[in-house]
Write a protein that holds these residues in place. Structure first.
Motif, PDB file in Angstrom:
ATOM      1  N   THR A  52       9.521  10.306   4.706  1.00 20.40           N
ATOM      2  CA  THR A  52       8.420  11.422   4.599  1.00 20.40           C
ATOM      3  C   THR A  52       7.202  11.465   5.643  1.00 20.40           C
ATOM      4  O   THR A  52       6.357  12.205   5.501  1.00 20.40           O
ATOM      5  N   LYS A  53       7.636  10.709   6.621  1.00 25.72           N
ATOM      6  CA  LYS A  53       6.385  10.842   7.714  1.00 25.72           C
ATOM      7  C   LYS A  53       6.570  12.313   8.257  1.00 25.72           C
ATOM      8  O   LYS A  53       7.526  12.756   8.709  1.00 25.72           O
ATOM      9  N   ASN A  54       5.190  12.619   8.684  1.00 18.47           N
ATOM     10  CA  ASN A  54       4.936  13.877   9.417  1.00 18.47           C
ATOM     11  C   ASN A  54       5.833  15.256   8.615  1.00 18.47           C
ATOM     12  O   ASN A  54       6.254  16.119   9.457  1.00 18.47           O
ATOM     13  N   LYS A  55       5.973  15.082   7.538  1.00 13.29           N
ATOM     14  CA  LYS A  55       6.615  16.258   6.711  1.00 13.29           C
ATOM     15  C   LYS A  55       5.559  16.841   5.891  1.00 13.29           C
ATOM     16  O   LYS A  55       4.761  16.183   5.190  1.00 13.29           O
ATOM     17  N   THR A  56       5.808  18.275   5.653  1.00 10.57           N
ATOM     18  CA  THR A  56       4.854  18.522   4.465  1.00 10.57           C
ATOM     19  C   THR A  56       5.177  18.418   3.022  1.00 10.57           C
ATOM     20  O   THR A  56       6.434  17.939   3.146  1.00 10.57           O
ATOM     21  N   PHE A  57       4.553  18.696   2.172  1.00 10.72           N
ATOM     22  CA  PHE A  57       4.766  18.386   0.974  1.00 10.72           C
ATOM     23  C   PHE A  57       6.246  19.237   0.368  1.00 10.72           C
ATOM     24  O   PHE A  57       7.120  18.696  -0.291  1.00 10.72           O
ATOM     25  N   VAL A  58       6.281  20.622   0.756  1.00 13.96           N
ATOM     26  CA  VAL A  58       7.278  21.212   0.646  1.00 13.96           C
ATOM     27  C   VAL A  58       8.780  20.628   1.163  1.00 13.96           C
ATOM     28  O   VAL A  58       9.919  20.644   0.706  1.00 13.96           O
ATOM     29  N   ASP A  59       8.683  20.168   2.413  1.00 14.54           N
ATOM     30  CA  ASP A  59       9.894  19.646   3.165  1.00 14.54           C
ATOM     31  C   ASP A  59      10.301  18.185   2.396  1.00 14.54           C
ATOM     32  O   ASP A  59      11.461  18.205   2.247  1.00 14.54           O
ATOM     33  N   ILE A  60       9.451  17.647   2.003  1.00 11.91           N
ATOM     34  CA  ILE A  60       9.761  16.376   1.187  1.00 11.91           C
ATOM     35  C   ILE A  60      10.388  16.527  -0.077  1.00 11.91           C
ATOM     36  O   ILE A  60      11.507  16.154  -0.303  1.00 11.91           O
ATOM     37  N   SER A  61       9.930  17.694  -0.677  1.00 12.19           N
ATOM     38  CA  SER A  61      10.804  18.057  -2.087  1.00 12.19           C
ATOM     39  C   SER A  61      12.096  18.741  -1.652  1.00 12.19           C
ATOM     40  O   SER A  61      12.898  18.279  -2.299  1.00 12.19           O
ATOM     41  N   GLY A 106       0.828  -1.195  -0.036  1.00  6.27           N
ATOM     42  CA  GLY A 106      -0.068   0.096   0.125  1.00  6.27           C
ATOM     43  C   GLY A 106       0.841   1.297   0.088  1.00  6.27           C
ATOM     44  O   GLY A 106       0.431   2.263  -0.370  1.00  6.27           O
ATOM     45  N   ILE A 107       2.086   1.184   0.615  1.00  6.24           N
ATOM     46  CA  ILE A 107       2.628   2.514   0.706  1.00  6.24           C
ATOM     47  C   ILE A 107       3.300   2.985  -0.814  1.00  6.24           C
ATOM     48  O   ILE A 107       3.353   4.349  -0.736  1.00  6.24           O
ATOM     49  N   PRO A 108       3.460   2.342  -1.646  1.00  2.63           N
ATOM     50  CA  PRO A 108       3.868   3.044  -3.233  1.00  2.63           C
ATOM     51  C   PRO A 108       2.829   3.865  -3.314  1.00  2.63           C
ATOM     52  O   PRO A 108       3.352   5.080  -3.981  1.00  2.63           O
ATOM     53  N   PHE A 109       1.572   3.871  -3.084  1.00  2.81           N
ATOM     54  CA  PHE A 109       0.499   4.875  -3.614  1.00  2.81           C
ATOM     55  C   PHE A 109       0.493   5.925  -2.787  1.00  2.81           C
ATOM     56  O   PHE A 109       0.301   7.054  -3.058  1.00  2.81           O
ATOM     57  N   VAL A 110       0.876   5.696  -1.336  1.00  2.00           N
ATOM     58  CA  VAL A 110       1.095   6.666  -0.560  1.00  2.00           C
ATOM     59  C   VAL A 110       2.213   7.436  -0.795  1.00  2.00           C
ATOM     60  O   VAL A 110       2.019   8.910  -0.873  1.00  2.00           O
ATOM     61  N   LEU A 111       3.188   6.813  -0.887  1.00  2.00           N
ATOM     62  CA  LEU A 111       4.574   7.603  -1.587  1.00  2.00           C
ATOM     63  C   LEU A 111       4.297   8.526  -2.990  1.00  2.00           C
ATOM     64  O   LEU A 111       5.071   9.649  -2.963  1.00  2.00           O
ATOM     65  N   THR A 112       3.569   8.133  -3.851  1.00  2.00           N
ATOM     66  CA  THR A 112       3.342   8.922  -4.971  1.00  2.00           C
ATOM     67  C   THR A 112       2.630  10.238  -4.689  1.00  2.00           C
ATOM     68  O   THR A 112       3.102  11.179  -5.501  1.00  2.00           O
ATOM     69  N   GLY A 113       1.907  10.374  -3.859  1.00  2.00           N
ATOM     70  CA  GLY A 113       1.167  11.348  -3.405  1.00  2.00           C
ATOM     71  C   GLY A 113       1.862  12.263  -2.939  1.00  2.00           C
ATOM     72  O   GLY A 113       1.888  13.530  -2.537  1.00  2.00           O
ATOM     73  N   GLU A 114       2.941  11.763  -1.966  1.00  3.69           N
ATOM     74  CA  GLU A 114       3.752  12.583  -0.837  1.00  3.69           C
ATOM     75  C   GLU A 114       5.100  13.352  -1.524  1.00  3.69           C
ATOM     76  O   GLU A 114       5.601  14.223  -1.137  1.00  3.69           O
ATOM     77  N   LEU A 115       5.657  12.282  -2.675  1.00  2.76           N
ATOM     78  CA  LEU A 115       6.924  12.801  -3.294  1.00  2.76           C
ATOM     79  C   LEU A 115       6.698  14.265  -4.193  1.00  2.76           C
ATOM     80  O   LEU A 115       7.792  14.564  -4.582  1.00  2.76           O
ATOM     81  N   PHE A 116       5.549  14.556  -4.425  1.00  2.35           N
ATOM     82  CA  PHE A 116       5.307  15.602  -5.537  1.00  2.35           C
ATOM     83  C   PHE A 116       4.436  16.760  -4.923  1.00  2.35           C
ATOM     84  O   PHE A 116       3.408  16.470  -4.139  1.00  2.35           O
TER      85      PHE A 116
END
Length: 529
Positions: A475-484, A405-415
């Motif tokens: 990516t846990k507990n990070k904003t989308f900007v932080d992850i980028s 399941g996490i690949p789908f979560v990551l796709t939304g978080e990395l961008f």
């Protein structure tokens, strides 16, 4: 404003920090996640397993229809080809659905795309359920294709919606509704396929009619739940609608912090319009994010879980179980799958995405190695098949603990927002092409490598775990900007001065608001005295 500040006076610092850290799970958020997944990923999981039970009856229907049309029995090779088309065309439909996601989510939003997608599910249910009555096996093939389109749209639009409506402190847990409902759909297909329910020659068409029920339930509930507040604010410029959505999902009146976070992301983006797939692929600042999504999504399909389903019945048969008992034992695989997905959803915010992914792929590789050994000694020891089946359960549990399941979560978080739809299109294309490739190539692999076919999947899992260990940041507990920004170093793209200024301005503004709030609270207390 005064009302909000006076309410904050009665809140203890410890309770405020706890609420800010963990957020609140509201009924609106849970309903959106559950009913969004019920009419989307649940149907995808159901379709993965529902064709197994009636396979023999459907082939008999093909032969009977052919006799009525042409007055002669259908050849064995032709019926096999028709059945193969019926099964594999699902992936082709999924690929087409994934290609439509970017356009649909841009035009009608995340929630609107999920609602429109139910039309495909209902059409597919009618075609598949009425194909026998109409004496048309073409209706079954077309129905499977349409259901594939539904699943292709769902597996991109749903994770996008869940990621955007969730507070970042529970983004992983809410995102795992996608995986949990997939597993629950697989388990439901196994249960309803039993002879006591719908797994009979006179009832198999009702297995496909069931597809309409989750779709209709979603149509009854989802329209009354809010759209993604990020979509409303950043793409529709509807700040009032976004504020109302945030209040509903978060269960609080003051959502200024969340609105400012979205505004900060908007200011930090390199582009204000929705980026195309080409723009995403050519952007050097997103190079390793794209590679990471491609690798994780490819490993999701190529890690061998589909092969596990292929082997399970044969291993149980070799263990001496009666043919009529095997379907009930196979239910344990669906139960383990669902349980592991639920546990993953409960611990993902404590453990993190990266450890669960690395552990999942590593554990799968370990158990694939054991399974290969046990299969090679299966004929020599009567108790060896039981160890093989235990390894199968362990592989399934390892898969659902993270890689499921996490690949789908990551796709939304990395961008960030403007690149997210294009990223989900790329992820969807990789997912469905890999799915089709496994279905096409695995029978040949199994024929040539026999029990050693699992060593191929072992290598895929090891490579996936190694890549994630060295490349993927948490990516846990990070904003989308932080992850980028976490990828800035590996992408060799320095953080721009504008982004630094934006971040400093946001932090300064937040600090100033806190100080002003404290001063105003003191003034109110003095005036009341």
């Amino acid at each position: 404003m005064a009302g909000v500040l006076s309410m904050s006076q009665f809140r203890s610092p410890s309770s405020t920090n706890s609420e800010d850290r963990w957020g609140r799970i509201t009924a609106c958020l849970v309903n959106a996640a559950f009913f969004g997944a019920l009419g989307s990923s649940y149907l995808y999981g159901y379709n993965l397993s529902v064709v197994n039970a009636p396979a023999l009856y459907i082939k008999t229907f093909y032969n009977k229809t052919w006799m009525e049309r042409y007055g002669e029995p259908i050849g064995a090779d032709l019926v096999t080809m028709l059945w193969s088309i019926t099964v594999s065309i699902f992936a082709i439909g999924g690929l087409l659905g994934a290609l439509c996601v970017t356009l649909l989510t841009k035009l009608i939003g995340r929630k609107g795309t999920l609602l429109l997608n139910n039309v495909f599910a209902v059409i597919a249910a009618l075609l598949l359920a009425l194909g026998e009555k109409a004496r048309s096996f073409e209706m079954l093939i077309i129905g499977r294709f349409v259901m594939g389109v539904d699943s292709g749209i769902a597996l991109s639009a749903l994770p996008m919606y869940l990621g955007e409506i969730s507070p970042r402190h529970m983004r992983g847990s809410i995102g795992q509704f996608n995986s949990i409902l997939i597993c629950l759909g697989v388990f439901t297909g196994q249960v309803l396929g039993l002879p006591e329910f719908l797994g009979q020659e006179s009832r198999w068409n009702f297995l496909f009619a069931f597809l309409a029920l989750p779709a209709l339930l979603q149509l009854c509930v989802l329209p009354f739940l809010p759209e993604s507040p990020r979509f409303l604010l950043m793409e529709r410029r509807d700040e009032a609608g976004a504020e109302k959505a945030f209040r509903a999902f978060l269960g609080k009146k003051d959502v200024s912090k969340e609105l400012e976070e979205v505004h900060a992301e908007s200011r930090a983006q390199n582009t204000l319009h929705m980026a195309s797939v080409t723009e995403l692929l050519l952007n050097p600042a997103l190079r390793w994010q794209v590679i990471t999504v491609v690798v994780t999504m490819a490993c999701y399909q190529l890690c061998g879980l589909n092969a596990i389903w292929y082997y399970t019945n044969g291993i149980l048969r070799d263990s001496g179980f009666a043919e009529n008992v095997i379907p009930y034992i196979v239910l344990s695989t669906g139960g383990i799958e669902t349980l592991a997905a639920i546990v993953s959803g409960l611990v993902i915010e404590r453990i993190g995405r990266r450890p669960l992914l690395i552990f999942g792929f590593s554990a799968m590789a370990f158990f694939f190695g054991l399974l290969t050994v046990f299969l090679n000694f299966q004929d020599q020891y009567s108790w060896m098949p039981y160890l093989s089946f235990t390894c199968i359960l362990a592989v399934i549990a390892s898969f659902c603990s993270g890689p499921g399941g996490i690949p789908f979560v990551l796709t939304g978080e990395l961008f960030e927002q403007s690149y997210r739809p294009a990223a989900f299109m790329i992820a969807g294309i990789v997912n469905w092409v890999a799915n089709f490739a496994v279905g096409l190539l695995f029978p040949f692999m199994q024929e040539s490598l026999q029990t050693y076919a699992f060593l191929v999947f072992l290598v895929v899992c090891v490579l996936g775990a190694v890549y994630l260990y060295f490349i993927l940041p948490e990516t846990k507990n990070k904003t989308f900007v932080d992850i980028s920004q976490s990828f800035a170093k590996i992408n060799k793209v320095p953080l721009g001065d504008k982004e630094i200024e934006n971040e400093l301005a946001i932090k300064a503004g937040s600090k100033e608001m806190e100080e002003n709030g404290k001063v105003m609270s003191d003034v109110e207390m003095e005036s009341s005295l």
